[in-house]
Design a protein around this motif. Structure first.
Motif, PDB file in Angstrom:
ATOM      1  N   GLU A  70       0.828  -1.213   0.000  1.00  0.00           N
ATOM      2  CA  GLU A  70       0.000   0.000   0.000  1.00  0.00           C
ATOM      3  C   GLU A  70       0.862   1.263   0.000  1.00  0.00           C
ATOM      4  N   GLU A  73       1.864   2.334  -3.475  1.00  0.00           N
ATOM      5  CA  GLU A  73       0.825   2.750  -4.424  1.00  0.00           C
ATOM      6  C   GLU A  73       1.038   4.204  -4.817  1.00  0.00           C
ATOM      7  N   THR A  92      -9.005   7.530   2.536  1.00  0.00           N
ATOM      8  CA  THR A  92      -8.871   6.083   2.322  1.00  0.00           C
ATOM      9  C   THR A  92     -10.242   5.432   2.210  1.00  0.00           C
ATOM     10  N   THR A  95     -11.955   6.706  -1.238  1.00  0.00           N
ATOM     11  CA  THR A  95     -11.377   6.068  -2.434  1.00  0.00           C
ATOM     12  C   THR A  95     -11.583   4.560  -2.387  1.00  0.00           C
ATOM     13  N   GLY A  96     -11.484   3.969  -1.205  1.00  0.00           N
ATOM     14  CA  GLY A  96     -11.716   2.533  -1.085  1.00  0.00           C
ATOM     15  C   GLY A  96     -13.129   2.157  -1.468  1.00  0.00           C
ATOM     16  N   LEU A  99     -13.522   2.466  -5.274  1.00  0.00           N
ATOM     17  CA  LEU A  99     -12.869   1.368  -5.999  1.00  0.00           C
ATOM     18  C   LEU A  99     -13.592   0.037  -5.800  1.00  0.00           C
ATOM     19  N   VAL A 100     -14.016  -0.240  -4.572  1.00  0.00           N
ATOM     20  CA  VAL A 100     -14.754  -1.487  -4.317  1.00  0.00           C
ATOM     21  C   VAL A 100     -16.042  -1.506  -5.140  1.00  0.00           C
ATOM     22  N   CYS A 143      -8.294  -6.856  -5.473  1.00  0.00           N
ATOM     23  CA  CYS A 143      -8.433  -5.419  -5.207  1.00  0.00           C
ATOM     24  C   CYS A 143      -9.630  -5.135  -4.308  1.00  0.00           C
ATOM     25  N   ARG A 146      -8.530  -6.166  -0.879  1.00  0.00           N
ATOM     26  CA  ARG A 146      -7.522  -5.227  -0.380  1.00  0.00           C
ATOM     27  C   ARG A 146      -8.163  -3.932   0.094  1.00  0.00           C
ATOM     28  N   TYR A 147      -9.051  -3.359  -0.713  1.00  0.00           N
ATOM     29  CA  TYR A 147      -9.640  -2.073  -0.334  1.00  0.00           C
ATOM     30  C   TYR A 147     -10.665  -2.212   0.786  1.00  0.00           C
ATOM     31  N   LEU A 150      -8.353  -2.157   3.736  1.00  0.00           N
ATOM     32  CA  LEU A 150      -7.850  -0.805   4.001  1.00  0.00           C
ATOM     33  C   LEU A 150      -8.927   0.076   4.625  1.00  0.00           C
ATOM     34  N   MET A 151     -10.164  -0.072   4.149  1.00  0.00           N
ATOM     35  CA  MET A 151     -11.257   0.700   4.739  1.00  0.00           C
ATOM     36  C   MET A 151     -11.495   0.278   6.191  1.00  0.00           C
TER      37      MET A 151
END
Length: 170
Positions: A70, A73, A92, A95-96, A99-100, A143, A146-147, A150-151
């Motif tokens: 991360e 990135e 985060t 954007t997470g 993207l999700v 992805c 991952r996101y 991160l969230m």
């Protein structure tokens, strides 16, 4: 996090790196072979370009899904470095979430297309195209996971990744 879980995660990351290295080795070896056959033996190999493109595709998507950390990135550091830790966590989450949602919305259509491509084969290697492009499905699912992770970390209040290149380490 539990030490055993951390050890398993490190082991899995190293295996993912091994796959990426093997893909790069195949790509490089094929490239050198193509040069020898084309310019030394004057007998170009048709399948080499196909293999190089496929291994490049797999390397990029596999690497982005499993080996890039991360902190490595790409982000707008000028903005990201100047805001508070709390705002970084908000960024985060935003954007997470975006993207999700994008990956999740596109996943059924991508899966349908990749599944449909089983009827087509590559020109030289005769490999079903769904095998060649299945890495995108792996990438999209990785992805999403991952996101989501991160969230979750941002909601818990964990520190954001370092953006100062001087502070990045192995």
């Amino acid at each position: 996090m539990h030490p055993r879980l951390i050890a398993v995660a490190h082991w899995l990351r190293h295996r993912a790196e091994n796959v990426a290295v093997a893909l790069l080795a195949v790509m490089f070896g094929t490239f050198i072979l193509q040069i020898v056959f084309r310019y030394v033996l004057n007998d170009p190999l048709g399948w080499s370009e196909e293999l190089i493109i496929t291994t490049w595709l797999w390397t990029v998507l596999w690497g982005a899904a499993f080996t890039v950390k991360e902190a490595e990135e790409i982000r707008f550091d000028i903005i990201y470095s100047q805001i508070s830790e709390r705002m970084r966590r908000v960024f985060t989450v935003i954007t997470g979430l975006a993207l999700v949602l994008m990956y999740a919305i596109s996943l059924p259509a991508a899966y349908s297309y990749v599944s449909f491509m089983k009827v087509e084969h590559s020109a030289y290697l005769r490999v079903p195209l769904n095998w060649m492009y299945s890495v995108f499905i792996i990438f999209a699912v990785a992805c999403i996971v991952r996101y989501l992770w991160l969230m979750w970390r941002a909601f818990r209040g964990d520190a954001s990744p370092t953006t100062n290149p001087a502070e990045l380490g192995d």
